[in-house]
Write a protein that holds these residues in place. Structure first.
Motif, PDB file in Angstrom:
ATOM      1  N   LYS A  18      43.648 -10.944  -2.623  1.00  0.00           N
ATOM      2  CA  LYS A  18      44.940 -10.598  -2.024  1.00  0.00           C
ATOM      3  C   LYS A  18      45.767 -11.851  -1.723  1.00  0.00           C
ATOM      4  O   LYS A  18      46.979 -11.891  -1.946  1.00  0.00           O
ATOM      5  CB  LYS A  18      44.726  -9.819  -0.726  1.00  0.00           C
ATOM      6  N   VAL A  19      45.115 -12.874  -1.195  1.00  0.00           N
ATOM      7  CA  VAL A  19      45.817 -14.079  -0.751  1.00  0.00           C
ATOM      8  C   VAL A  19      46.094 -15.034  -1.903  1.00  0.00           C
ATOM      9  O   VAL A  19      47.184 -15.600  -2.015  1.00  0.00           O
ATOM     10  CB  VAL A  19      45.016 -14.791   0.362  1.00  0.00           C
ATOM     11  N   TRP A  20      45.114 -15.225  -2.781  1.00  0.00           N
ATOM     12  CA  TRP A  20      45.212 -16.248  -3.827  1.00  0.00           C
ATOM     13  C   TRP A  20      45.408 -15.685  -5.232  1.00  0.00           C
ATOM     14  O   TRP A  20      45.917 -16.377  -6.099  1.00  0.00           O
ATOM     15  CB  TRP A  20      43.952 -17.111  -3.827  1.00  0.00           C
ATOM     16  N   GLY A  21      44.933 -14.490  -5.470  1.00  0.00           N
ATOM     17  CA  GLY A  21      44.988 -13.938  -6.814  1.00  0.00           C
ATOM     18  C   GLY A  21      43.798 -14.335  -7.651  1.00  0.00           C
ATOM     19  O   GLY A  21      43.127 -13.490  -8.251  1.00  0.00           O
ATOM     20  N   THR A  22      43.525 -15.631  -7.713  1.00  0.00           N
ATOM     21  CA  THR A  22      42.378 -16.141  -8.464  1.00  0.00           C
ATOM     22  C   THR A  22      41.621 -17.153  -7.594  1.00  0.00           C
ATOM     23  O   THR A  22      42.156 -17.646  -6.595  1.00  0.00           O
ATOM     24  CB  THR A  22      42.801 -16.840  -9.764  1.00  0.00           C
ATOM     25  N   ILE A  23      40.375 -17.461  -7.984  1.00  0.00           N
ATOM     26  CA  ILE A  23      39.621 -18.522  -7.333  1.00  0.00           C
ATOM     27  C   ILE A  23      39.031 -19.428  -8.406  1.00  0.00           C
ATOM     28  O   ILE A  23      38.942 -19.058  -9.575  1.00  0.00           O
ATOM     29  CB  ILE A  23      38.500 -17.981  -6.415  1.00  0.00           C
ATOM     30  N   ASP A  24      38.611 -20.618  -7.973  1.00  0.00           N
ATOM     31  CA  ASP A  24      38.064 -21.613  -8.900  1.00  0.00           C
ATOM     32  C   ASP A  24      36.573 -21.868  -8.690  1.00  0.00           C
ATOM     33  O   ASP A  24      35.921 -22.402  -9.586  1.00  0.00           O
ATOM     34  CB  ASP A  24      38.810 -22.939  -8.741  1.00  0.00           C
ATOM     35  N   PHE A  25      36.041 -21.526  -7.520  1.00  0.00           N
ATOM     36  CA  PHE A  25      34.629 -21.810  -7.265  1.00  0.00           C
ATOM     37  C   PHE A  25      34.070 -20.936  -6.147  1.00  0.00           C
ATOM     38  O   PHE A  25      34.812 -20.397  -5.317  1.00  0.00           O
ATOM     39  CB  PHE A  25      34.419 -23.294  -6.915  1.00  0.00           C
ATOM     40  N   MET A  67      38.127 -15.144 -11.943  1.00  0.00           N
ATOM     41  CA  MET A  67      38.097 -16.406 -12.696  1.00  0.00           C
ATOM     42  C   MET A  67      38.471 -16.206 -14.164  1.00  0.00           C
ATOM     43  O   MET A  67      38.327 -17.125 -14.974  1.00  0.00           O
ATOM     44  CB  MET A  67      36.707 -17.035 -12.613  1.00  0.00           C
ATOM     45  N   LYS A  68      38.929 -15.022 -14.511  1.00  0.00           N
ATOM     46  CA  LYS A  68      39.167 -14.713 -15.925  1.00  0.00           C
ATOM     47  C   LYS A  68      40.289 -15.530 -16.538  1.00  0.00           C
ATOM     48  O   LYS A  68      40.295 -15.784 -17.745  1.00  0.00           O
ATOM     49  CB  LYS A  68      39.428 -13.215 -16.093  1.00  0.00           C
ATOM     50  N   GLU A  69      41.247 -15.950 -15.735  1.00  0.00           N
ATOM     51  CA  GLU A  69      42.398 -16.662 -16.285  1.00  0.00           C
ATOM     52  C   GLU A  69      42.037 -18.063 -16.764  1.00  0.00           C
ATOM     53  O   GLU A  69      42.426 -18.484 -17.842  1.00  0.00           O
ATOM     54  CB  GLU A  69      43.513 -16.744 -15.234  1.00  0.00           C
ATOM     55  N   LYS A  70      41.258 -18.807 -15.950  1.00  0.00           N
ATOM     56  CA  LYS A  70      40.999 -20.211 -16.293  1.00  0.00           C
ATOM     57  C   LYS A  70      39.564 -20.640 -16.054  1.00  0.00           C
ATOM     58  O   LYS A  70      39.240 -21.826 -16.126  1.00  0.00           O
ATOM     59  CB  LYS A  70      41.946 -21.113 -15.504  1.00  0.00           C
ATOM     60  N   GLY A  71      38.663 -19.684 -15.800  1.00  0.00           N
ATOM     61  CA  GLY A  71      37.267 -20.033 -15.579  1.00  0.00           C
ATOM     62  C   GLY A  71      37.025 -20.514 -14.159  1.00  0.00           C
ATOM     63  O   GLY A  71      37.874 -20.379 -13.279  1.00  0.00           O
ATOM     64  N   GLY A  72      35.849 -21.085 -13.932  1.00  0.00           N
ATOM     65  CA  GLY A  72      35.509 -21.543 -12.593  1.00  0.00           C
ATOM     66  C   GLY A  72      34.064 -22.003 -12.528  1.00  0.00           C
ATOM     67  O   GLY A  72      33.386 -22.132 -13.559  1.00  0.00           O
ATOM     68  N   THR A  73      33.590 -22.230 -11.320  1.00  0.00           N
ATOM     69  CA  THR A  73      32.242 -22.766 -11.115  1.00  0.00           C
ATOM     70  C   THR A  73      31.542 -22.019  -9.994  1.00  0.00           C
ATOM     71  O   THR A  73      32.123 -21.801  -8.929  1.00  0.00           O
ATOM     72  CB  THR A  73      32.289 -24.266 -10.765  1.00  0.00           C
TER      73      THR A  73
END
Length: 258
Positions: free
Chosen positions: A83-90, A137-143
């Motif tokens: 809700k807040v970020w849309g995506t996450i990276d890790f 993480m579908k847009e740019k991946g993540g860890t």
């Protein structure tokens, strides 16, 4: 020419901070210093008073309850992050639990109920977190990173039932890395040596483990939560974009000694 190391623009969830001595807090502190935005979780109302000041110091935009044994709480954390970020990276997963009496007893005497709950909290919660993270993480991946311990590979006195549970966690990391690689999601386990944390205090004769680590490790010292944090920061950075499925030690080389 030196290149500044930065995590500016990266956002992620840190699961497992209990107090300022936690490995999870050491990770969160370093990540925040490098510019990452953090979602910090706390176990329950009792732990909230210890973790809340830390979340404030880290300028955490999201501060949420998360007991992975309570249905829906882990899902709520990821829902709020979306809700807040849309995506996450890790995601940093630093959660482990077993019944204290069974941790102090023999593996052969462990109960099905105790072992199953310890496995669910300590291992399967990371698998569940990975599934929830995948869609963010579908847009740019993540860890995805979890914490393990050398007692998964060798018999360590008093580690008992947590040994096979951590072994399952490490195997899960490899399978998750294989399954999620096509989505550019990297998965790692980090293996700190003995450190004086609240979680470690539940292991019998833990002072002896720390003394042995200092005596026999090539560097003759203990690692710190900040040391773990610096490795974690590297792994989630773009500098580690071709690394996945690894188990990396932060133990002054103790794991190489017979």
């Amino acid at each position: 020419m030196s290149i500044p190391f930065s995590l500016e623009g990266k956002r992620g969830i840190v699961l497992g901070i209990a107090n300022r001595h936690s490995i999870a807090y050491g990770c969160a502190e370093v990540l925040s210093e490098q510019g990452a935005e953090l979602c910090i979780t706390y176990l329950n109302e009792k732990s909230k008073s210890f973790v809340s000041p830390l979340a404030e110091q880290l300028n955490s935009r999201l501060f949420l309850p998360c007991d992975v044994s309570n249905p829906g709480e882990l899902e709520s954390v990821f829902n709020e992050a979306e809700k807040v970020w849309g995506t996450i990276d890790f995601v940093i997963h630093s959660i482990a639990w077993s019944p204290l009496d069974e941790l102090h007893g023999r593996l052969v005497d462990s109960t099905s109920e105790g072992f199953s709950k310890a496995m669910d909290i300590s291992c399967h919660s990371f698998i569940r977190a990975s599934r929830l993270a995948e869609s963010l993480m579908k847009e740019k991946g993540g860890t995805l990173i979890t914490m393990t311990y050398y007692g998964s590979e060798k018999v360590v006195d008093h580690y008992n039932m947590m040994g096979p549970i951590k072994a399952a966690l490490e195997s899960s990391v490899r399978y998750l890395a294989a399954e999620l690689g096509a989505s550019n999601i990297r998965v790692h386990s980090v293996s700190p040596g003995p450190m004086p944390t609240r979680a470690a205090s539940g292991i019998e004769a833990f002072d002896g483990l720390m003394s042995d680590a200092v005596e026999r490790s090539p560097l003759h010292r203990l690692g710190s939560p900040d040391d773990v944090g610096r490795l974690v920061a590297f792994l989630i950075s773009d500098w580690a974009k071709t690394q996945t499925g690894s188990q990396m030690f932060v133990d002054a080389g103790h794991h190489i000694m017979a």
